[in-house]
Design a protein around this motif. Structure first.
Motif, PDB file in Angstrom:
ATOM      1  N   LEU A  70       0.709  -1.249  -0.189  1.00 54.15           N
ATOM      2  CA  LEU A  70      -0.207   0.040   0.072  1.00 54.15           C
ATOM      3  C   LEU A  70       1.143   1.307   0.039  1.00 54.15           C
ATOM      4  N   SER A  71       0.850   2.253  -1.000  1.00 59.58           N
ATOM      5  CA  SER A  71       1.622   3.289  -1.019  1.00 59.58           C
ATOM      6  C   SER A  71       0.804   4.571  -1.228  1.00 59.58           C
ATOM      7  N   TRP A  72       1.431   5.710  -0.835  1.00 58.73           N
ATOM      8  CA  TRP A  72       0.813   7.041  -1.272  1.00 58.73           C
ATOM      9  C   TRP A  72       2.086   8.043  -1.434  1.00 58.73           C
ATOM     10  N   GLY A  73       1.716   8.739  -2.260  1.00 57.49           N
ATOM     11  CA  GLY A  73       2.777   9.750  -2.641  1.00 57.49           C
ATOM     12  C   GLY A  73       1.995  11.088  -3.160  1.00 57.49           C
ATOM     13  N   GLY A  74       2.767  12.429  -2.962  1.00 59.07           N
ATOM     14  CA  GLY A  74       2.067  13.637  -3.445  1.00 59.07           C
ATOM     15  C   GLY A  74       2.898  14.617  -2.726  1.00 59.07           C
ATOM     16  N   ALA A  75       2.450  15.695  -3.115  1.00 63.80           N
ATOM     17  CA  ALA A  75       2.901  17.113  -2.466  1.00 63.80           C
ATOM     18  C   ALA A  75       2.422  17.285  -1.178  1.00 63.80           C
ATOM     19  N   VAL A  76       3.294  17.804  -0.231  1.00 71.24           N
ATOM     20  CA  VAL A  76       2.921  18.121   1.332  1.00 71.24           C
ATOM     21  C   VAL A  76       3.574  19.516   1.602  1.00 71.24           C
ATOM     22  N   LEU A  77       2.699  20.061   2.582  1.00 68.65           N
ATOM     23  CA  LEU A  77       3.329  21.325   3.383  1.00 68.65           C
ATOM     24  C   LEU A  77       3.326  22.503   2.322  1.00 68.65           C
ATOM     25  N   ASP A  78       2.248  22.670   1.853  1.00 67.56           N
ATOM     26  CA  ASP A  78       1.669  23.658   0.840  1.00 67.56           C
ATOM     27  C   ASP A  78       2.615  23.467  -0.369  1.00 67.56           C
ATOM     28  N   ASN A  79       2.675  22.289  -1.008  1.00 75.07           N
ATOM     29  CA  ASN A  79       3.494  22.030  -2.137  1.00 75.07           C
ATOM     30  C   ASN A  79       4.753  22.335  -2.069  1.00 75.07           C
ATOM     31  N   ARG A  80       5.368  22.279  -0.962  1.00 73.40           N
ATOM     32  CA  ARG A  80       6.849  22.574  -0.614  1.00 73.40           C
ATOM     33  C   ARG A  80       7.813  21.400  -0.920  1.00 73.40           C
ATOM     34  N   PHE A  81       7.126  20.227  -0.500  1.00 76.69           N
ATOM     35  CA  PHE A  81       7.988  18.809  -0.659  1.00 76.69           C
ATOM     36  C   PHE A  81       7.062  17.743  -1.257  1.00 76.69           C
ATOM     37  N   THR A  82       7.826  16.921  -1.891  1.00 71.91           N
ATOM     38  CA  THR A  82       7.304  15.697  -2.297  1.00 71.91           C
ATOM     39  C   THR A  82       7.473  14.475  -1.314  1.00 71.91           C
ATOM     40  N   PHE A  83       6.213  13.939  -0.969  1.00 72.56           N
ATOM     41  CA  PHE A  83       6.244  12.752   0.134  1.00 72.56           C
ATOM     42  C   PHE A  83       5.680  11.591  -0.513  1.00 72.56           C
ATOM     43  N   ASN A  84       6.515  10.416  -0.409  1.00 76.87           N
ATOM     44  CA  ASN A  84       6.043   8.984  -0.688  1.00 76.87           C
ATOM     45  C   ASN A  84       6.148   8.188   0.337  1.00 76.87           C
ATOM     46  N   VAL A  85       5.099   7.351   0.841  1.00 78.53           N
ATOM     47  CA  VAL A  85       5.339   6.305   1.799  1.00 78.53           C
ATOM     48  C   VAL A  85       4.683   4.852   1.279  1.00 78.53           C
ATOM     49  N   ASN A  86       5.624   3.998   1.541  1.00 74.62           N
ATOM     50  CA  ASN A  86       5.201   2.662   1.079  1.00 74.62           C
ATOM     51  C   ASN A  86       5.324   1.646   2.011  1.00 74.62           C
ATOM     52  N   GLY A  87       4.234   0.791   2.137  1.00 73.64           N
ATOM     53  CA  GLY A  87       4.245  -0.435   3.123  1.00 73.64           C
ATOM     54  C   GLY A  87       4.151  -1.664   2.496  1.00 73.64           C
ATOM     55  N   SER A 164      10.088   8.483   1.706  1.00 72.15           N
ATOM     56  CA  SER A 164      11.071   9.537   0.996  1.00 72.15           C
ATOM     57  C   SER A 164      10.438  10.904   0.930  1.00 72.15           C
ATOM     58  N   LEU A 165      11.397  11.818   0.884  1.00 74.34           N
ATOM     59  CA  LEU A 165      11.094  13.139   1.081  1.00 74.34           C
ATOM     60  C   LEU A 165      11.969  14.051   0.242  1.00 74.34           C
ATOM     61  N   ALA A 166      11.456  15.010  -0.556  1.00 76.96           N
ATOM     62  CA  ALA A 166      12.451  15.736  -1.302  1.00 76.96           C
ATOM     63  C   ALA A 166      11.678  17.302  -1.570  1.00 76.96           C
ATOM     64  N   PRO A 167      12.515  18.253  -1.639  1.00 75.47           N
ATOM     65  CA  PRO A 167      12.028  19.575  -1.868  1.00 75.47           C
ATOM     66  C   PRO A 167      11.466  19.525  -3.269  1.00 75.47           C
ATOM     67  N   LEU A 168       9.978  20.080  -3.584  1.00 77.39           N
ATOM     68  CA  LEU A 168       9.262  20.405  -4.749  1.00 77.39           C
ATOM     69  C   LEU A 168       9.717  21.834  -5.227  1.00 77.39           C
ATOM     70  N   THR A 169      10.544  21.627  -6.419  1.00 75.11           N
ATOM     71  CA  THR A 169      11.366  22.940  -6.777  1.00 75.11           C
ATOM     72  C   THR A 169      10.716  23.367  -8.115  1.00 75.11           C
ATOM     73  N   PHE A 170      10.649  24.551  -8.550  1.00 74.41           N
ATOM     74  CA  PHE A 170       9.933  25.100  -9.761  1.00 74.41           C
ATOM     75  C   PHE A 170      11.128  24.858 -11.047  1.00 74.41           C
ATOM     76  N   SER A 171      12.480  25.046 -10.395  1.00 70.61           N
ATOM     77  CA  SER A 171      13.389  25.079 -11.774  1.00 70.61           C
ATOM     78  C   SER A 171      14.827  24.495 -11.020  1.00 70.61           C
ATOM     79  N   ALA A 172      15.491  24.046 -11.784  1.00 68.59           N
ATOM     80  CA  ALA A 172      16.985  23.480 -11.361  1.00 68.59           C
ATOM     81  C   ALA A 172      17.637  24.562 -10.502  1.00 68.59           C
ATOM     82  N   THR A 173      17.808  24.122  -8.939  1.00 68.57           N
ATOM     83  CA  THR A 173      18.293  25.025  -8.184  1.00 68.57           C
ATOM     84  C   THR A 173      19.715  24.697  -7.952  1.00 68.57           C
ATOM     85  N   LYS A 174      20.663  25.767  -7.374  1.00 68.72           N
ATOM     86  CA  LYS A 174      22.023  25.152  -7.318  1.00 68.72           C
ATOM     87  C   LYS A 174      22.192  23.999  -6.125  1.00 68.72           C
ATOM     88  N   PHE A 175      21.194  23.870  -5.197  1.00 67.34           N
ATOM     89  CA  PHE A 175      21.525  22.751  -4.294  1.00 67.34           C
ATOM     90  C   PHE A 175      20.185  22.082  -4.321  1.00 67.34           C
TER      91      PHE A 175
END
Length: 570
Positions: A70-87, A164-175
């Motif tokens: 069972l898995s879920w994925g999507g944007a969280v925290l006002d679309n600032r991050f992408t979050f995925n969870v899988n069991g 898993s967690l990662a920032p949701l960025t509009f364009s390629a950033t330096k970091f």
């Protein structure tokens, strides 16, 4: 291994039956290899030339797994991050195992000092000086040694949870970064022939030996659009291990016996008690805690846990080919595997390594057998002071530091030309219907994508204002006029090509149109990005965001990578 004369044969000589061997001359003179024990191989229980047998069970089957997740994925925290969870849950059938069919589980005596541990050979079959066992008493048939049957009748269960967690960025950033966490719990069946404290034939279940927790991370930094540095690594909890005895003490013919953890204050001998207390006081934290929790018991399988480790670390430097005037569609990168190990070597030297970047090989032997007390029917043990140790000096197999340079040159035609040429060839050099001028003109929508039009289509999702929509519509119409002015004559030219057309000239028309059209997008992309709010950028579809990224547009203008490349590794 059938046990017949033509199969592998083994000579087993124990205690006084062991011949004196000149080990230094065996390599150069095979005639010196003993062919019988010192007493003639038959005069004592300690001499045996009986053959062993290895076979497969008739119902041996391939491993199978029944899994559900069972898995879920999507944007969280006002679309600032992408979050995925899988069991995930897995039931694993037909797990491999081994059973000695020639083992006879008839207890001959018990070791009282180890809570009545059963022994399946007579005391007279144990060499008093070394504690080594002649296992003939524990055999069903006196004509064979071990008769090992490979089976697949056990099962295991695994439960896994991943985040898993990662920032949701509009364009390629330096970091950029991303992180993940994985929890794994395995419960598996096993027989005593792999780990025993009693009857080896019994089937038990317990935790697996693998680590429970695993953290992964990736860090990427772009330096002046010239060098992209990427660091990937993992932090893993310790593997589980079992306190064992280096030898066979129950007579089943296998080195599979778990150790009894004596109370140092009441150990059978003062030397054993003192040595065990020294190990508990001065050993590794994991080994000491494991032993303290099991004093007065036979150690449980996989009851000890090793230290956390940092492994699978990689440092990659990707060079922007255009900055060092390499040909277009060329990439150059340097990869360092296990850079932490390299830092350990540079900082501490070869003789004082701290074990950074290494997966420790833990010594699981708690006791060495040093003899047998015939009168009290118990073994004489020596404590292994290296039990549970993870020091680098005791690890013979290490993860090397590897530096790789990769030069990649894409030799294939650009992807847009591959797609177009395949369509143009239909009805000419390939079977099919020849493209008309109208169909060639429609091809432009896949070659020259209009990000402004796509943003207008997603207007409700992005909550565009009237001013934003008007500006985007104006730039979209201008881009469409540019594409039409370029592609209309090109489509007429391509549709009229003969069967044996000049492919170089046809591709040049495409390249010319692409450079001009994408050049317009490169010019207006900064204005489009600045027009949007931060909230609108976060909900902007990734396909549209890429078309507003200057570095991506530069690649489009030069031609996207094709399907083939020439790679050189150093």
């Amino acid at each position: 291994n059938t046990g017949l004369p033509a199969s592998a044969q083994q000579l087993m000589c124990t205690g006084a039956a062991t011949p004196i061997v000149g080990w230094d001359v065996l390599g150069s003179n095979e005639s010196m290899v003993p062919t019988q024990c010192s007493d003639g191989s038959a005069g004592t229980v300690f001499a045996s030339a009986l053959p062993s047998v290895t076979m497969f069970s008739k119902n041996y089957a391939q491993e199978q797994s029944i899994r559900t997740n069972l898995s879920w994925g999507g944007a969280v925290l006002d679309n600032r991050f992408t979050f995925n969870v899988n069991g995930q849950y897995s039931y694993n059938r037909n797990q491999p195992d081994q059973l000695d069919l020639n083992f006879r589980p008839t207890q001959q005596f018990a070791i009282a000092s180890e809570l009545g541990r059963p022994v399946y050979v007579l005391p007279t079959s144990i060499d008093p000086a070394s504690g080594l066992i002649a296992s003939r008493d524990a055999r069903v048939s006196p004509d064979f040694n071990a008769v090992s049957q490979l089976r697949s009748d056990l099962h295991s269960q695994s439960r896994q949870l991943t985040f898993s967690l990662a920032p949701l960025t509009f364009s390629a950033t330096k970091f950029r970064w991303n992180a993940s966490y994985n929890y794994l719990n395995v419960n598996q069946q096993y027989r005593g022939f792999s780990s025993t404290a009693g009857n080896p034939l019994e089937v038990q279940s317990g935790a697996g030996s693998g680590p429970r927790h695993d953290f992964g991370y990736s860090l990427t930094y772009n330096l002046a659009n010239s060098v992209t540095m990427s660091w990937n690594g993992r932090i893993t909890s310790g593997s589980r291990f079992t306190p064992t005895i280096a030898g066979d003490i129950n007579g089943d013919g296998s080195r599979n016996d778990r150790a009894f953890v004596f109370d140092p204050a009441s150990a059978p001998s003062a030397v054993l008690g003192t040595s065990l207390q020294s190990l508990i006081d001065n050993g590794s934290d994991g080994a000491s805690a494991c032993l303290r929790s099991q004093i007065g018991k036979v150690a449980a399988r996989n009851s000890c846990v090793g230290p956390w480790t940092m492994g699978n670390t990689t440092l990659r430097l990707a060079i922007n080919a255009s900055k060092i005037r390499l040909p277009q569609r060329t990439s150059l990168s340097f990869t360092v595997s296990n850079p932490i190990g390299a830092a350990d070597l540079l900082m501490h030297g070869q003789d004082k390594l701290h074990g950074w970047g290494q997966t420790p090989q833990i010594d699981q032997s708690l006791f060495f057998v040093r003899g047998f007390d015939t009168e009290n029917k118990r073994y004489n043990y020596e404590v292994n002071q290296r039990f549970g140790s993870t020091r680098a000096a005791q690890t013979t197999s290490r993860t090397p530091v590897v530096i790789t340079m990769q030069l990649s040159v894409d030799l294939a035609p650009t992807r847009d030309w591959q797609n177009l040429s395949q369509s143009l060839d239909r009805g000419r050099s390939r079977v099919g219907t020849k493209m008309t001028e109208a169909s060639v003109r429609q091809f432009s929508t896949s070659i020259f994508q209009n990000p402004m039009a796509r943003m207008l289509q997603a207007g409700e999702q992005m909550h565009l204002t009237r001013t934003q929509a008007d500006s985007l519509a104006t730039m979209s119409r201008r881009f469409t006029r540019i594409v039409d002015s370029l592609w209309t004559p090109t489509a007429k030219y391509l549709a009229a090509l003969p069967n044996n057309y000049d492919r170089g000239a046809a591709q040049a028309r495409l390249v010319q149109a692409r450079e001009v059209a994408v050049g317009y997008l490169i010019k207006v992309a900064p204005g489009v990005r600045s027009m949007l709010t931060k909230g609108q950028r976060r909900v902007l579809p990734s396909g549209i965001a890429a078309l507003l990224e200057p570095r991506y547009l530069e690649l489009m203008q030069k031609g996207q990578s094709g399907g083939g490349e020439f790679v050189i590794y150093f």
